[in-house]
Design an enzyme around this catalytic site. Structure first.
Site: not given
Length: 441
Positions: A94, A148, A170, A200, A254
């Protein structure tokens, strides 16, 4: 009667959240066996989480067997539900996904832009393996995916594996319902939002309180009041009032990456320069959480878990499982096949939309044409997502590059190639589908 749930990625810091969800719903969802599955590298964490989960069960006084294993195929034997919360490459991956794009002046984020693309490339091959194993071992089970980018991953499983009992979930729709509930001073259970779009990248087209259309009031609150329904991983910026008036729909948190691009990029570059990107923050939160999890006196989900961006996802994951188990026929927001629900998008793509949850799975509620103000953006995002899936499945460099340049957060054709090459290189050990010639660039 046995009811077995397998949690793949069981050593995740999120697991106490879903354990709390099972315990709260025990009368409606009487789970008997919970198996946490992880990789050998995650042994220490999964042991800690398993011990905490057992203490939670003991405190609740429920008859639930909790165990862990590194043998996924063995765990899948007799499974009724399988949840996935995996992070291929761990938090270090990440960090690369965030920091490399930011180094080149692009937003770095784990599910959006270049970072989200790379997370999908690493995740989809593993998810397809899981789906194939479920097809062979527990074909009647349901796969509830929280990993995700949830919509993209769910679409990959739907279209590139023989296993079709998959639903993506989600926490953003739940967060938005909770936020609207606070506006009207009512519990989230009394709020219904008609969601339209993609994971998102979903919009709230209508707001209902106790079945009454209160959209105009909700938009008035959002425009003129100080409102925030963002999860912990997104620092909310105030929306432009004219943007909200023109949109006349609820944006999701988002959306700031796309519609407030300059402000977000500036903030994130500053974080990158001071080594406090979200990845670094999460690493610190994780370290503190696992220290707390080790306490033999801890037998509940700690409040600190809410600092993680996926807090309350169990409301989505557990609600879906409970409704399938009971054939509840209630309405929930999930990621599922379009099949004509949104007429502007391909039938075989995955969308995020309200659906009636039955024992046979979700039945999406018809949307029809997308509102003109968002249709172009959603069509582009869906085409980008489909390129991501194709690249992840084939390892085709040209498709990977095409996915990069089609993403609105990747702002330069030259930078797209530079960032793609750097990310492919640092993640090469977790990208078996891409050739060595590609990842060594």
């Amino acid at each position: 009667m046995a009811l077995k749930v397998v949690i793949i990625g069981g050593g995740s810091s999120y697991t106490p959240e879903i354990m709390e969800g099972f315990l709260k719903r025990y009368e409606q969802f009487p789970v008997t066996d919970i198996v946490l599955v992880d990789v050998k590298a995650g042994e220490e964490k999964v042991k800690i989480v398993t011990a905490l989960a057992k203490r939670m069960v003991l405190k609740a006084g429920k008859d639930i067997r909790v165990s862990y294993t590194f043998n996924r195929k063995e765990a899948l034997q007799g499974a009724d539900f399988v949840t996935t919360q995996i992070r291929v490459g761990g938090l270090q991956a990440r960090a690369y996904d965030e920091r490399i794009p930011l180094k080149h002046g692009m937003i770095g984020q784990e599910t959006n832009g270049a970072g989200g693309i790379m997370k999908a490339f690493r995740t989809i091959p593993v998810m397809l393996e899981i789906a194939q194993e479920m097809h062979e071992i527990c074909p009647d089970a349901w796969l509830i995916n929280f990993t995700n980018p949830a919509g993209i991953v769910t679409e990959a499983v739907m279209n590139h594996s023989p296993f079709k009992n998959v639903i993506g979930v989600c926490n953003i729709p739940f967060n938005m319902r909770s936020g609207v509930g606070e506006l009207f001073q009512v519990p989230a259970e009394r709020v219904m939002i008609e969601f339209v779009g993609l994971n998102h990248f979903v919009f709230g087209r209508k707001v209902y309180i106790d079945g009454v259309d209160r959209t105009a009031e909700a938009m008035h609150h959002l425009i003129y009041d100080d409102v925030d329904y963002s999860p912990a991983n997104i620092v909310a910026l105030p929306w432009n009032k004219q943007f909200l008036k023109t949109l006349n729909m609820l944006p999701n948190p988002y959306h700031q990456y796309y519609f407030q691009h300059e402000q977000v990029l500036k903030k994130d570059v500053e974080a990158y320069q001071t080594n406090v990107t979200r990845a670094e923050v999460v690493m610190e939160v994780e370290e503190a959480l696992f220290k707390k999890y080790q306490s033999p006196n801890l037998d509940v989900k700690p409040e600190e878990l809410e600092q993680r961006g996926g807090a309350y996802y169990s409301e989505a994951a557990c609600n879906v499982m409970t409704s399938i188990y009971n054939n509840s026929m209630d309405v929930q927001t999930v990621n599922t096949l379009n099949n004509g629900t949104i007429t502007d998008l391909p039938a075989d793509c995955v969308i995020e939309v309200n659906s009636v949850i039955t024992a046979s799975g979700p039945m999406p509620l018809s949307i029809g044409n997308l509102p003109a103000v968002i249709s172009g953006a959603i069509v582009q995002m869906k085409q980008y997502e489909r390129l991501v899936v194709e690249a992840a499945v084939t390892g085709d460099y040209s498709k990977a590059y095409a996915a990069m340049i089609m993403n609105p957060l990747v702002t330069s054709d030259d930078k797209a190639q530079v960032v793609l090459d750097e990310l492919l290189h640092v993640h090469q050990s977790n990208l078996p589908q891409f050739s060595k010639e590609v990842v060594k660039q």
